[in-house]
Design a protein around this motif. Structure first.
Motif, PDB file in Angstrom:
ATOM      1  N   TYR A 181       4.147   5.724   3.410  1.00  0.00           N
ATOM      2  CA  TYR A 181       3.504   6.837   3.721  1.00  0.00           C
ATOM      3  C   TYR A 181       3.990   8.043   3.320  1.00  0.00           C
ATOM      4  O   TYR A 181       5.574   8.348   3.768  1.00  0.00           O
ATOM      5  N   PHE A 182       3.629   8.660   2.095  1.00  0.00           N
ATOM      6  CA  PHE A 182       4.094  10.041   1.633  1.00  0.00           C
ATOM      7  C   PHE A 182       3.098  11.058   1.407  1.00  0.00           C
ATOM      8  O   PHE A 182       1.966  10.825   1.424  1.00  0.00           O
ATOM      9  N   ASP A 183       3.522  12.250   1.303  1.00  0.00           N
ATOM     10  CA  ASP A 183       2.969  13.367   0.780  1.00  0.00           C
ATOM     11  C   ASP A 183       2.408  13.272  -0.826  1.00  0.00           C
ATOM     12  O   ASP A 183       3.520  13.816  -1.424  1.00  0.00           O
ATOM     13  N   LEU A 184       1.305  12.983  -1.135  1.00  0.00           N
ATOM     14  CA  LEU A 184       0.931  12.848  -2.680  1.00  0.00           C
ATOM     15  C   LEU A 184       0.818  14.346  -3.254  1.00  0.00           C
ATOM     16  O   LEU A 184       1.727  14.363  -4.371  1.00  0.00           O
ATOM     17  N   ALA A 185       0.676  15.200  -2.586  1.00  0.00           N
ATOM     18  CA  ALA A 185       0.671  16.921  -3.509  1.00  0.00           C
ATOM     19  C   ALA A 185       2.284  17.050  -3.396  1.00  0.00           C
ATOM     20  O   ALA A 185       2.446  17.446  -4.595  1.00  0.00           O
ATOM     21  N   GLU A 186       3.280  16.680  -2.571  1.00  0.00           N
ATOM     22  CA  GLU A 186       4.598  16.940  -2.787  1.00  0.00           C
ATOM     23  C   GLU A 186       5.097  16.202  -4.033  1.00  0.00           C
ATOM     24  O   GLU A 186       5.642  16.700  -5.020  1.00  0.00           O
ATOM     25  N   PHE A 187       4.637  14.937  -4.083  1.00  0.00           N
ATOM     26  CA  PHE A 187       4.977  14.032  -5.398  1.00  0.00           C
ATOM     27  C   PHE A 187       4.469  14.663  -6.659  1.00  0.00           C
ATOM     28  O   PHE A 187       5.064  14.711  -7.574  1.00  0.00           O
ATOM     29  N   GLN A 188       3.185  14.909  -6.522  1.00  0.00           N
ATOM     30  CA  GLN A 188       2.443  15.403  -7.890  1.00  0.00           C
ATOM     31  C   GLN A 188       3.154  16.852  -8.308  1.00  0.00           C
ATOM     32  O   GLN A 188       3.370  17.007  -9.635  1.00  0.00           O
TER      33      GLN A 188
ATOM     34  N   HIS B  12       0.833  -1.223   0.096  1.00  0.00           N
ATOM     35  CA  HIS B  12       0.085   0.171   0.074  1.00  0.00           C
ATOM     36  C   HIS B  12       0.818   1.334   0.182  1.00  0.00           C
ATOM     37  O   HIS B  12       1.332   1.516   0.837  1.00  0.00           O
ATOM     38  N   ASN B  13       0.841   1.865  -1.167  1.00  0.00           N
ATOM     39  CA  ASN B  13       1.735   3.154  -1.297  1.00  0.00           C
ATOM     40  C   ASN B  13       0.707   4.192  -0.914  1.00  0.00           C
ATOM     41  O   ASN B  13       0.049   4.841  -1.726  1.00  0.00           O
ATOM     42  N   ILE B  14       0.427   4.352   0.498  1.00  0.00           N
ATOM     43  CA  ILE B  14      -0.526   5.503   0.958  1.00  0.00           C
ATOM     44  C   ILE B  14      -0.147   6.790   0.461  1.00  0.00           C
ATOM     45  O   ILE B  14       0.881   7.125   0.711  1.00  0.00           O
ATOM     46  N   PRO B  15      -1.139   7.461   0.034  1.00  0.00           N
ATOM     47  CA  PRO B  15      -2.609   7.433  -0.253  1.00  0.00           C
ATOM     48  C   PRO B  15      -3.094   6.880  -1.499  1.00  0.00           C
ATOM     49  O   PRO B  15      -4.017   6.961  -1.755  1.00  0.00           O
ATOM     50  N   MET B  16      -2.396   6.040  -2.144  1.00  0.00           N
ATOM     51  CA  MET B  16      -2.966   5.506  -3.346  1.00  0.00           C
ATOM     52  C   MET B  16      -3.706   4.186  -2.931  1.00  0.00           C
ATOM     53  O   MET B  16      -3.746   3.800  -2.053  1.00  0.00           O
ATOM     54  N   GLU B  17      -4.188   3.559  -4.258  1.00  0.00           N
ATOM     55  CA  GLU B  17      -4.779   2.387  -3.939  1.00  0.00           C
ATOM     56  C   GLU B  17      -3.945   0.866  -3.760  1.00  0.00           C
ATOM     57  O   GLU B  17      -2.714   1.172  -4.118  1.00  0.00           O
ATOM     58  N   PRO B  18      -4.053   0.261  -3.030  1.00  0.00           N
ATOM     59  CA  PRO B  18      -3.263  -0.921  -2.556  1.00  0.00           C
ATOM     60  C   PRO B  18      -3.310  -1.997  -3.686  1.00  0.00           C
ATOM     61  O   PRO B  18      -4.184  -1.880  -4.448  1.00  0.00           O
ATOM     62  N   CYS B  19      -2.054  -2.723  -3.501  1.00  0.00           N
ATOM     63  CA  CYS B  19      -1.997  -3.737  -4.375  1.00  0.00           C
ATOM     64  C   CYS B  19      -2.024  -5.100  -3.567  1.00  0.00           C
ATOM     65  O   CYS B  19      -1.413  -5.255  -2.565  1.00  0.00           O
ATOM     66  N   ASN B  20      -2.673  -6.216  -3.933  1.00  0.00           N
ATOM     67  CA  ASN B  20      -2.866  -7.502  -3.444  1.00  0.00           C
ATOM     68  C   ASN B  20      -2.200  -8.434  -4.381  1.00  0.00           C
ATOM     69  O   ASN B  20      -3.008  -8.792  -5.339  1.00  0.00           O
ATOM     70  N   GLY B  21      -1.010  -8.809  -3.889  1.00  0.00           N
ATOM     71  CA  GLY B  21      -0.524  -9.897  -4.488  1.00  0.00           C
ATOM     72  C   GLY B  21       0.558  -9.467  -5.497  1.00  0.00           C
ATOM     73  O   GLY B  21       0.629  -8.337  -6.021  1.00  0.00           O
ATOM     74  N   MET B  22       1.350 -10.552  -6.150  1.00  0.00           N
ATOM     75  CA  MET B  22       2.501 -10.133  -6.890  1.00  0.00           C
ATOM     76  C   MET B  22       2.124  -9.517  -8.014  1.00  0.00           C
ATOM     77  O   MET B  22       2.920  -8.587  -8.722  1.00  0.00           O
TER      78      MET B  22
END
Length: 131
Positions: free
Chosen positions: A112-119, A35-45
């Motif tokens: 956990y990271f700041d999505l606005a900073e990334f964008q 889970h790359n929060i706040p994005m959607e999580p990934c389940n499985g390889m």
């Protein structure tokens, strides 16, 4: 056990710094929860590979700098700056990461990271590369 788990996470981070996807995926369990929060999580390889292989941005280099790391039992926590090179430009994202390890593999990974900073940084890099 904590020392072994800490080394596994540091080796995983080193694999990112080399962009060695075989080692990156090899460190994770097949049923990884990412889970790359706040994005959607990934389940499985399969979902994790799709996220990174066909993700939202392509990068040419990576340098993850670990500022602090703590391990207890099967959990390893990291405070990092994750840098990614896109063309000639670098972006840097401040990250707190949680890794859960079972049987020598990462089974859960949350960043956990700041999505606005990334964008904001991505917009600058993409604007610069389009000019």
């Amino acid at each position: 056990m904590s020392g072994t788990n800490e080394k596994l996470v540091l080796d995983f981070i080193d694999a990112w710094n080399r962009l060695d996807y075989d080692a990156i995926y090899g460190a994770m369990s097949e049923d990884i929860f990412y889970h790359n929060i706040p994005m959607e999580p990934c389940n499985g390889m399969a979902e994790v590979k799709a996220f990174f292989d066909q993700g939202g941005f392509n990068f040419d280099g990576a340098q993850w700098d670990v500022h602090h790391i703590a391990a207890t039992g099967h959990v390893v926590l990291t405070e990092r700056t994750d840098k990614f090179r896109i063309g000639e430009k670098w972006i840097a994202i401040r990250v707190m990461g949680t890794f859960e390890i079972e049987n020598g593999k990462i089974t859960k990974w949350r960043d956990y990271f700041d999505l606005a900073e990334f964008q904001g940084q991505m917009a600058e890099v993409m604007g610069a590369s389009a000019a």
